[in-house]
Motif scaffolding. Sequence first.
Motif, PDB file in Angstrom:
ATOM      1  N   ASN A  68      20.910-114.471   0.965  1.00 58.36           N
ATOM      2  CA  ASN A  68      21.726-115.331   1.468  1.00 58.36           C
ATOM      3  C   ASN A  68      21.315-115.712   2.843  1.00 58.36           C
ATOM      4  O   ASN A  68      21.251-116.931   3.638  1.00 58.36           O
ATOM      5  CB  ASN A  68      22.891-114.897   1.814  1.00 58.36           C
ATOM      6  N   ALA A  71      18.389-117.858   2.713  1.00 53.03           N
ATOM      7  CA  ALA A  71      19.218-119.597   2.592  1.00 53.03           C
ATOM      8  C   ALA A  71      19.419-120.133   3.602  1.00 53.03           C
ATOM      9  O   ALA A  71      19.358-121.303   3.741  1.00 53.03           O
ATOM     10  CB  ALA A  71      20.117-119.257   1.400  1.00 53.03           C
ATOM     11  N   LEU A  86      19.395-123.509  -2.223  1.00 55.11           N
ATOM     12  CA  LEU A  86      20.790-123.237  -3.032  1.00 55.11           C
ATOM     13  C   LEU A  86      20.551-121.999  -4.352  1.00 55.11           C
ATOM     14  O   LEU A  86      21.288-121.338  -4.650  1.00 55.11           O
ATOM     15  CB  LEU A  86      21.055-124.625  -3.777  1.00 55.11           C
ATOM     16  N   ARG A  87      19.071-122.131  -4.647  1.00 52.87           N
ATOM     17  CA  ARG A  87      18.592-121.507  -5.684  1.00 52.87           C
ATOM     18  C   ARG A  87      18.788-119.914  -5.124  1.00 52.87           C
ATOM     19  O   ARG A  87      19.227-119.004  -6.016  1.00 52.87           O
ATOM     20  CB  ARG A  87      17.234-121.428  -6.277  1.00 52.87           C
ATOM     21  N   VAL A  89      20.844-118.562  -2.572  1.00 51.10           N
ATOM     22  CA  VAL A  89      22.327-118.221  -2.493  1.00 51.10           C
ATOM     23  C   VAL A  89      22.941-118.239  -3.787  1.00 51.10           C
ATOM     24  O   VAL A  89      23.796-117.085  -4.091  1.00 51.10           O
ATOM     25  CB  VAL A  89      23.029-119.215  -1.655  1.00 51.10           C
ATOM     26  N   ASP A  90      22.651-119.012  -4.875  1.00 55.16           N
ATOM     27  CA  ASP A  90      22.948-118.703  -6.102  1.00 55.16           C
ATOM     28  C   ASP A  90      22.517-117.335  -6.636  1.00 55.16           C
ATOM     29  O   ASP A  90      23.361-116.537  -7.301  1.00 55.16           O
ATOM     30  CB  ASP A  90      22.390-119.931  -7.151  1.00 55.16           C
ATOM     31  N   LEU A  93      24.654-114.752  -4.964  1.00 55.70           N
ATOM     32  CA  LEU A  93      25.775-114.661  -5.491  1.00 55.70           C
ATOM     33  C   LEU A  93      26.054-114.145  -7.003  1.00 55.70           C
ATOM     34  O   LEU A  93      27.036-113.457  -7.206  1.00 55.70           O
ATOM     35  CB  LEU A  93      26.538-116.028  -5.656  1.00 55.70           C
ATOM     36  N   SER A 102      29.387-117.653  -0.471  1.00 57.87           N
ATOM     37  CA  SER A 102      30.226-118.750  -0.736  1.00 57.87           C
ATOM     38  C   SER A 102      29.945-119.698   0.370  1.00 57.87           C
ATOM     39  O   SER A 102      29.907-121.053  -0.211  1.00 57.87           O
ATOM     40  CB  SER A 102      31.524-118.424  -1.055  1.00 57.87           C
ATOM     41  N   THR A 104      27.786-120.022   2.748  1.00 53.77           N
ATOM     42  CA  THR A 104      26.397-120.688   2.755  1.00 53.77           C
ATOM     43  C   THR A 104      26.081-121.627   1.556  1.00 53.77           C
ATOM     44  O   THR A 104      25.764-122.858   1.507  1.00 53.77           O
ATOM     45  CB  THR A 104      25.553-119.486   2.427  1.00 53.77           C
ATOM     46  N   ARG A 105      26.735-121.465   0.492  1.00 44.75           N
ATOM     47  CA  ARG A 105      26.549-122.103  -0.789  1.00 44.75           C
ATOM     48  C   ARG A 105      27.246-123.557  -0.539  1.00 44.75           C
ATOM     49  O   ARG A 105      26.613-124.794  -0.552  1.00 44.75           O
ATOM     50  CB  ARG A 105      27.045-121.506  -2.095  1.00 44.75           C
ATOM     51  N   LEU A 109      25.590-127.441  -0.645  1.00 45.26           N
ATOM     52  CA  LEU A 109      26.080-128.340  -1.509  1.00 45.26           C
ATOM     53  C   LEU A 109      26.542-129.494  -0.378  1.00 45.26           C
ATOM     54  O   LEU A 109      26.281-130.756  -1.081  1.00 45.26           O
ATOM     55  CB  LEU A 109      27.223-127.626  -2.159  1.00 45.26           C
ATOM     56  N   ALA A 121      33.283-123.947  -3.307  1.00 43.98           N
ATOM     57  CA  ALA A 121      32.821-122.814  -2.517  1.00 43.98           C
ATOM     58  C   ALA A 121      33.358-122.590  -1.181  1.00 43.98           C
ATOM     59  O   ALA A 121      33.449-121.499  -0.839  1.00 43.98           O
ATOM     60  CB  ALA A 121      31.236-123.193  -2.418  1.00 43.98           C
TER      61      ALA A 121
END
Length: 163
Positions: A68, A71, A86-87, A89-90, A93, A102, A104-105, A109, A121
Motif C-alpha cells: 500500500n 502504491a 492500483l495493482r 493496492v489491490d 487488499l 481502501s 489508497t485504492r 481510481l 472504495a
Amino acid sequence: VVELAIECYRSDDVESRELLKATLQETDSTVLHFIRGSVAALEDRMLEAEQHFRQAAQTGKPMPGLLNTLAVAIQSRPDGDLQQALRLVDLALSQMAHPYFSETRGQILARLGRDSEAIAALEKALESDELTAAILPTLVQCYRNVGSDVMAEHYAKRLRELQ
C-alpha cells in the motif's frame, strides 16, 4: 519496528539516535528499506521513497502495508504509473482488508477517472475517522462527476463541518 525507527529518526535525543542505529543493524533488508522509504516519504522525497519501497517489495516478503505504501508513493508523483499503483493496492487488499488500503485504492481510481469505483472504495475507507479529512474532497468531486449533486453536497457539508 518501523514506527519506533521513525520516532527515533525524528528525535534530537542522542540515546534515540543510538537506539535507531542498533535497531537498523539488527533489521532485515525488507524492513530496513521500508524504514528508509518511510523516512524519505515523510520528508517528501517521494522518488527516493518509492525506490526503497520497491527494494523492500522485491525481497519476496510482500507485506500488505508495504504494498500500500508503495502504491501511495507511486500515485503521489505526477508521472506515477497509476495502473501499477492500483495493482499493488489491490494485492495488498487481497492479503488484508484495511481502511487505509481502501482509501489508497479510491484515490487512485479517482485519478484514473473511475469515479463510481472510487466512491465505493472511499466510502468503505470512511470506517476510519482519521482518514475522513483526506477522503471527503475526493468523494465530493467523484459524486459531482457522476452527477449525484445531492451526495456531493452531503459530503461537502461534512467537509465544511470538519474545517
